[in-house]
Design a protein around this motif. Structure first.
Motif, short mmCIF file in Angstrom:
data_model
loop_
_atom_site.label_atom_id
_atom_site.label_comp_id
_atom_site.label_asym_id
_atom_site.label_seq_id
_atom_site.Cartn_x
_atom_site.Cartn_y
_atom_site.Cartn_z
N VAL A 111 0.83 -1.20 0.00
CA VAL A 111 0.00 0.00 0.00
C VAL A 111 0.87 1.26 0.00
CG1 VAL A 111 -1.71 1.32 1.30
CG2 VAL A 111 -1.92 -1.16 1.13
N VAL A 112 1.89 1.28 0.85
CA VAL A 112 2.80 2.44 0.90
C VAL A 112 3.48 2.62 -0.45
CG1 VAL A 112 4.87 3.39 1.97
CG2 VAL A 112 3.17 2.24 3.39
N LEU A 113 3.93 1.51 -1.06
CA LEU A 113 4.56 1.58 -2.37
C LEU A 113 3.61 2.17 -3.41
CD1 LEU A 113 6.92 0.93 -4.30
CD2 LEU A 113 5.95 -1.37 -4.56
N ALA A 161 -3.42 15.56 -10.67
CA ALA A 161 -2.89 14.25 -11.05
C ALA A 161 -2.43 13.41 -9.85
CB ALA A 161 -1.76 14.41 -12.07
N PRO A 162 -1.61 13.93 -8.95
CA PRO A 162 -1.20 13.10 -7.81
C PRO A 162 -2.38 12.66 -6.96
CG PRO A 162 0.20 15.04 -8.01
CD PRO A 162 -0.95 15.26 -8.93
N ALA A 163 -3.35 13.55 -6.76
CA ALA A 163 -4.52 13.21 -5.94
C ALA A 163 -5.34 12.11 -6.60
CB ALA A 163 -5.38 14.45 -5.71
N LEU A 164 -5.56 12.24 -7.91
CA LEU A 164 -6.34 11.24 -8.63
C LEU A 164 -5.69 9.86 -8.52
CD1 LEU A 164 -8.53 10.34 -10.64
CD2 LEU A 164 -7.03 11.09 -12.48
N LEU A 165 -4.36 9.80 -8.67
CA LEU A 165 -3.68 8.52 -8.63
C LEU A 165 -3.62 7.96 -7.21
CD1 LEU A 165 -0.82 9.17 -11.21
CD2 LEU A 165 -3.06 8.09 -11.55
N ILE A 166 -3.57 8.82 -6.19
CA ILE A 166 -3.66 8.35 -4.81
C ILE A 166 -5.02 7.71 -4.56
CG2 ILE A 166 -3.85 9.12 -2.41
CD1 ILE A 166 -1.61 11.12 -3.00
N VAL A 167 -6.06 8.35 -5.08
CA VAL A 167 -7.41 7.79 -4.94
C VAL A 167 -7.49 6.41 -5.60
CG1 VAL A 167 -9.81 8.06 -5.69
CG2 VAL A 167 -8.59 10.00 -4.70
N ARG A 168 -6.88 6.27 -6.77
CA ARG A 168 -6.90 4.97 -7.45
C ARG A 168 -6.14 3.92 -6.66
NH1 ARG A 168 -6.90 5.79 -13.98
NH2 ARG A 168 -8.82 7.01 -14.02
N ALA A 169 -4.98 4.33 -6.11
CA ALA A 169 -4.23 3.39 -5.29
C ALA A 169 -5.02 3.00 -4.05
CB ALA A 169 -2.89 4.01 -4.89
N GLY A 170 -5.75 3.95 -3.48
CA GLY A 170 -6.59 3.66 -2.32
C GLY A 170 -7.69 2.66 -2.65
N THR A 180 -14.89 -3.23 -0.33
CA THR A 180 -15.26 -2.31 -1.41
C THR A 180 -16.26 -1.25 -0.92
OG1 THR A 180 -16.96 -3.91 -2.13
CG2 THR A 180 -14.82 -3.95 -3.27
N ARG A 181 -16.66 -1.34 0.33
CA ARG A 181 -17.59 -0.35 0.87
C ARG A 181 -16.90 0.99 1.15
NH1 ARG A 181 -22.50 -2.38 2.64
NH2 ARG A 181 -22.68 -4.66 2.53
N THR A 182 -15.69 0.91 1.72
CA THR A 182 -14.97 2.15 2.03
C THR A 182 -14.69 2.97 0.77
OG1 THR A 182 -13.98 1.20 4.02
CG2 THR A 182 -12.88 3.11 3.05
N PRO A 183 -14.17 2.37 -0.33
CA PRO A 183 -13.98 3.15 -1.56
C PRO A 183 -15.28 3.75 -2.09
CG PRO A 183 -12.74 1.11 -1.69
CD PRO A 183 -13.61 1.01 -0.47
N PHE A 227 -8.43 9.16 1.80
CA PHE A 227 -7.84 7.83 1.69
C PHE A 227 -6.57 7.71 2.53
CE2 PHE A 227 -10.17 6.32 -2.24
CZ PHE A 227 -10.56 5.11 -1.67
N LEU A 228 -5.72 8.73 2.46
CA LEU A 228 -4.48 8.69 3.24
C LEU A 228 -4.77 8.65 4.73
CD1 LEU A 228 -2.29 11.23 1.22
CD2 LEU A 228 -1.98 8.74 1.35
N TRP A 229 -5.74 9.41 5.17
CA TRP A 229 -6.10 9.42 6.59
C TRP A 229 -6.66 8.06 7.00
CZ3 TRP A 229 -11.07 9.09 8.93
CH2 TRP A 229 -11.06 9.29 10.32
#
Length: 332
Positions: A111-113, A161-170, A180-183, A227-229
């Motif tokens: 996840v961190v990666l 862009a960074p935020a969108l990709l963080i959301v996808r990683a989340g 799949t409920r949290t996403p 997502f990060l929180w």
């Protein structure tokens, strides 16, 4: 025997077999867990294209020229960001297998990666889009006001862009943890914020198409922070997240997982981009109409990926548990 008679016999035989087969044989012990993952995933998948539909609806009320510019910009972002779907699907595979093995530390490092990769790729995407927006829009046939508005929208929205990709990683991380409920909740929050900000910035502040772009940027960063929180603080113990320096040696495996998917998605998006370029060269009205239709098509087609998400999460977990027979049953 005539072809019609043969077909009639086949249908009768098939119906007889179906009647003899017990109803339970048509069901699987995995149906419930597939549905538990697929239904919330369906909501999240549908909610994402709805964000673009909301922009389309509000920008369309400004004028057909602005809607045409949004169509060009949407094609650019489709190519720029959908190619990074490996952040979702690669993360899901790595995390699901680690969860199956009971290796919480490995899942946390994956996840961190994913988050670190999302930030790095997102920053690179900002530089590329800010630098090449003009030539890209020109290659798609944008001219005059359409070109100007499209460039404005792209350069603003590229900042997300960074935020969108963080959301996808989340999304990928929680799918791997069989959640799949949290996403879905986060995605609904992103769309709700965008729905509120769009009219305020487009019409209230008088920013026009730039207001739509800023609304999306704000909503995406809110989703990324959420997502990060959740992963690093609120759900840290439950998910086994281990903050710290990621193992970059795993980056190669991470990218290989999404390689084939990126090729497939890239090929598909090349077709959409060419269609957009053709529509742009036909007329302003043609590209505006194309934007409406393509967003509706994406809404309907992406919804079918919900079952694929459930399959990937469950198959990955069962492979991690060394239960290939269960993985095969879920795939079937």
């Amino acid at each position: 025997m005539p072809a019609g008679g043969s077909l009639s016999v086949s249908r009768q035989d098939s119906a007889a077999v179906t009647r003899r087969r017990p109803r339970a044989a048509l069901r699987s012990s995995h149906d419930r867990e597939i549905a538990a993952l697929a239904l919330p995933a369906l909501g999240a998948l549908v909610a994402d294209p709805v964000l673009s539909l909301v922009d389309t609806a509000f920008v369309g009320r400004i004028g057909s020229g602005e809607l045409a510019a949004l169509g060009v910009a949407s094609a650019v972002f489709a190519v720029a960001f959908f190619a990074f779907n490996f952040l979702e699907y690669g993360t899901t595979s790595l995390v699901a297998k680690a969860v199956g093995r009971g290796a919480a530390d490995d899942a946390g490092r994956a996840v961190v990666l994913a988050f670190v990769t999302a930030i790095g790729v997102g920053l690179a995407a900002i530089v590329l889009l800010e630098t090449l927006t003009g030539p890209i829009v020109g290659a798609l046939g944008g001219t005059g006001e359409v070109r100007s508005d499209a460039v404005t929208y792209i350069r603003i929205r590229a900042l997300a862009a960074p935020a969108l990709l963080i959301v996808r990683a989340g999304h990928g991380a929680y799918r791997g943890f069989q959640d799949t409920r949290t996403p879905l909740i986060v995605t609904l929050g992103i769309n709700g914020l965008n729905l509120v900000l769009d009219p305020l910035l487009i019409f209230g502040a008088g920013w026009g198409i730039a207001g739509a772009a800023w609304a999306t940027v704000a909503a995406q960063y809110a989703g990324a922070a959420w997502f990060l929180w959740l992963t690093m603080r609120h759900h840290r113990e439950r998910l086994g997240i281990v903050p710290g320096r990621p193992d970059l040696a795993e980056l190669g495996a991470f990218i290989r997982i999404g390689r084939d998917l990126a090729i497939r998605t890239g090929s598909l998006l090349v077709f959409f981009t060419l269609a957009t370029a053709v529509a742009t060269r036909v007329s302003e009205t043609a590209i505006a109409a194309h934007q409406v239709v393509i967003q509706m098509w994406l809404l309907l087609s992406l919804a079918l990926d919900a079952v694929a998400i459930a399959a990937q999460a469950l198959v990955g977990r069962y492979l991690g548990e060394r239960r290939p027979e269960a993985a095969t049953a879920v795939a079937d």
